[in-house]
Design a protein around this motif. Sequence first.
Motif, PDB file in Angstrom:
ATOM      1  N   SER A  75       0.802  -1.221   0.000  1.00 49.68           N
ATOM      2  CA  SER A  75       0.000   0.000   0.000  1.00 49.68           C
ATOM      3  C   SER A  75       0.833   1.269   0.000  1.00 49.68           C
ATOM      4  N   MET A  76       2.077   1.205   0.460  1.00 47.55           N
ATOM      5  CA  MET A  76       2.831   2.442   0.642  1.00 47.55           C
ATOM      6  C   MET A  76       4.185   2.470  -0.046  1.00 47.55           C
ATOM      7  N   PHE A 206      -0.835   4.979  -0.835  1.00 48.23           N
ATOM      8  CA  PHE A 206      -1.025   5.532   0.498  1.00 48.23           C
ATOM      9  C   PHE A 206       0.330   5.904   1.091  1.00 48.23           C
ATOM     10  N   LYS A 207       0.326   6.863   1.990  1.00 50.85           N
ATOM     11  CA  LYS A 207       1.557   7.297   2.639  1.00 50.85           C
ATOM     12  C   LYS A 207       1.486   7.044   4.138  1.00 50.85           C
ATOM     13  N   TYR A 208       2.651   6.907   4.712  1.00 48.98           N
ATOM     14  CA  TYR A 208       2.769   6.619   6.144  1.00 48.98           C
ATOM     15  C   TYR A 208       2.285   7.796   6.982  1.00 48.98           C
ATOM     16  N   VAL A 209       1.496   7.489   8.026  1.00 48.85           N
ATOM     17  CA  VAL A 209       1.038   8.506   8.971  1.00 48.85           C
ATOM     18  C   VAL A 209       1.665   8.281  10.335  1.00 48.85           C
ATOM     19  N   LYS A 210       1.426   7.109  10.926  1.00 43.06           N
ATOM     20  CA  LYS A 210       2.025   6.810  12.220  1.00 43.06           C
ATOM     21  C   LYS A 210       1.954   5.323  12.495  1.00 43.06           C
ATOM     22  N   LEU A 219      -2.078   4.558   7.484  1.00 41.45           N
ATOM     23  CA  LEU A 219      -1.709   5.158   6.207  1.00 41.45           C
ATOM     24  C   LEU A 219      -2.842   6.043   5.707  1.00 41.45           C
ATOM     25  N   ALA A 220      -2.505   7.050   4.915  1.00 38.64           N
ATOM     26  CA  ALA A 220      -3.505   7.933   4.317  1.00 38.64           C
ATOM     27  C   ALA A 220      -3.264   8.034   2.819  1.00 38.64           C
ATOM     28  N   LYS A 221      -4.313   8.275   2.060  1.00 36.75           N
ATOM     29  CA  LYS A 221      -4.205   8.416   0.617  1.00 36.75           C
ATOM     30  C   LYS A 221      -3.166   9.476   0.279  1.00 36.75           C
ATOM     31  N   ASP A 222      -2.291   9.147  -0.677  1.00 34.02           N
ATOM     32  CA  ASP A 222      -1.226  10.070  -1.073  1.00 34.02           C
ATOM     33  C   ASP A 222      -1.644  10.831  -2.328  1.00 34.02           C
ATOM     34  N   VAL A 236      -6.021   3.618   5.275  1.00 35.64           N
ATOM     35  CA  VAL A 236      -5.892   2.182   5.505  1.00 35.64           C
ATOM     36  C   VAL A 236      -5.172   1.995   6.837  1.00 35.64           C
ATOM     37  N   ILE A 237      -5.728   1.159   7.676  1.00 31.70           N
ATOM     38  CA  ILE A 237      -5.111   0.858   8.973  1.00 31.70           C
ATOM     39  C   ILE A 237      -4.788  -0.627   9.017  1.00 31.70           C
ATOM     40  N   TYR A 238      -3.535  -0.940   9.327  1.00 33.22           N
ATOM     41  CA  TYR A 238      -3.121  -2.328   9.531  1.00 33.22           C
ATOM     42  C   TYR A 238      -3.044  -2.568  11.034  1.00 33.22           C
TER      43      TYR A 238
END
Length: 536
Positions: A75-76, A206-210, A219-222, A236-238
């Motif tokens: 995803s990222m 998606f990009k890394y958030v925390k 992750l959040a849409k990039d 997206v949350i893993y």
Amino acid sequence: MRRIPATLAVAALLAATTACSTLSPPGEATAAKARLTDLRPVRDGGTVTIGLKSDPDMLDPSLTSTLVARTVFTSMCEQLYDVDQHNHFVPQLAASLPKITNGGRTFTFTVRKDARFSDGARLDAAAVKTSLDRHLHLRGSGRASEIDSVDKVAAIGPYTVQLSLKHPDVPLLGRLANTAGLIMSPKALRQYGSKFATHPSCVGPFKYVKRVVGDRIELAKDPLYYDADKVHLDRVIYKTITDGNIRMANIRSGDVQIGDQMGPVEVRNSMGEKGIQLLNTPSLGYMGVTLNVGNVHGIDQKPGTVDTPFGRDVRVRQAFELSLDRELINKLVFQGMYEPACGPVPPGIPLSSPVSCPGRDVAKAKKLLKQAGAKTPVPLELMINTTPEDSRLGQVIQAMAADAGFDVRLRPTEFATGLTRTLAGDFQARTGGWGGQPDPAGNIDSLVGTAGSNNQGKLSDPEIDRLIVAGRSTSDVAKRRAVYRDLTAAINKQHAVIYLYRPINYVSASDDVSGIKLSGDGLIRVKEAGYVEGSR
């Protein structure tokens, strides 16, 4: 006191833990419900939570060694090449398949001109060179042995990369369609260096958030992603949920929408259940037991001799393998839903050959222990993951091995802790496996080659090393098939990696989510996923 045979003891033991009817093998009851993807129209917006079987290790492509981290990377963090749903290699960050010249020693490709990393840096040939050089030379890199045929990486144009190889390496394309092909932002590498894993930046939908270690990765849409118009989800949350039953309960409650690496028990209990869909694909990988035969000072050091009966004498290892019944393990632990395995090459690919698994032979096992002069019961500490599935597997192995004269002590260990201990050589044996790659070299070279960066037990054998080189050196399918047949035999002769079963990749998901793709590598891709139009 009369010893209860393992077949009866284990059956009684597992009756309480499975508590459900036999699961039909793939191709029967599951076939009508199983899909590789779901293409119902979706709406924009929303958050999807994916339940992972274990907590990923470092979010650093050079240093990671876990399948769950690769799932997050889909995803990222895109690769130079990818694997489609038919196990074909396709360009991803590369713009085309490579041009191979100079007798297989020059590997040239172009990269996309429209891609940006999540931190704004542009993808170009120089960025690719930075990542590949890091994969090759960073201390502790798990990628180093995977692409060790590369002598030099050069940016010969703004978007053209040329790899000069030490020798022909036919499987190299497959490795660049795996973790070794993941490309990192050179800007982030300069800024964060060894702490890249806490600030990862790549090209991806998606990009890394925390991250909250042990709990979740967000992750959040990039908006900088080159294909952003095809990305529907906002986030997206893993989430790490090690117990498959709890992952399934979370899908039912709506707290989780997708469950990764679902086990046969959970799948069987949810089959036909309204509101839950099932996707599956055969695995390219394997699972089994790795014995520590040479990892004395750590995985990045030269192999030594582990001073245990298993490390000193191959006959003890062979006896241990002969104590195990693969068919019964599959039936008791996995309800017949997986396939017994006794080699690293997945069936059904052009380079595979039929392999006959050795049957259980307790009498021969006892004879081998006597010949080796091993005092029985032979002790063995088996490290297992803290999941119900691994607990069942460990108990079956323990009971079977006892019949042949082994005293297996189970050591349940949290996944990340177990990985740290394994890399340091602080283990005697452990359950685990490999996610798999379409080219069998990806399942072998780094895992059992003497210099392999993923060779956890530090097996070292000149014949295996010779055949690894032979497998890389020709593109002739018939010749490579013969090499991997001989290589499988050479690996099995050492009994240091005991291949037990080949799982099916099962993904359970809420029925109101569509666009999930499950490729041949078993990784979940949610680039185009979203909530079905008209749903919540």
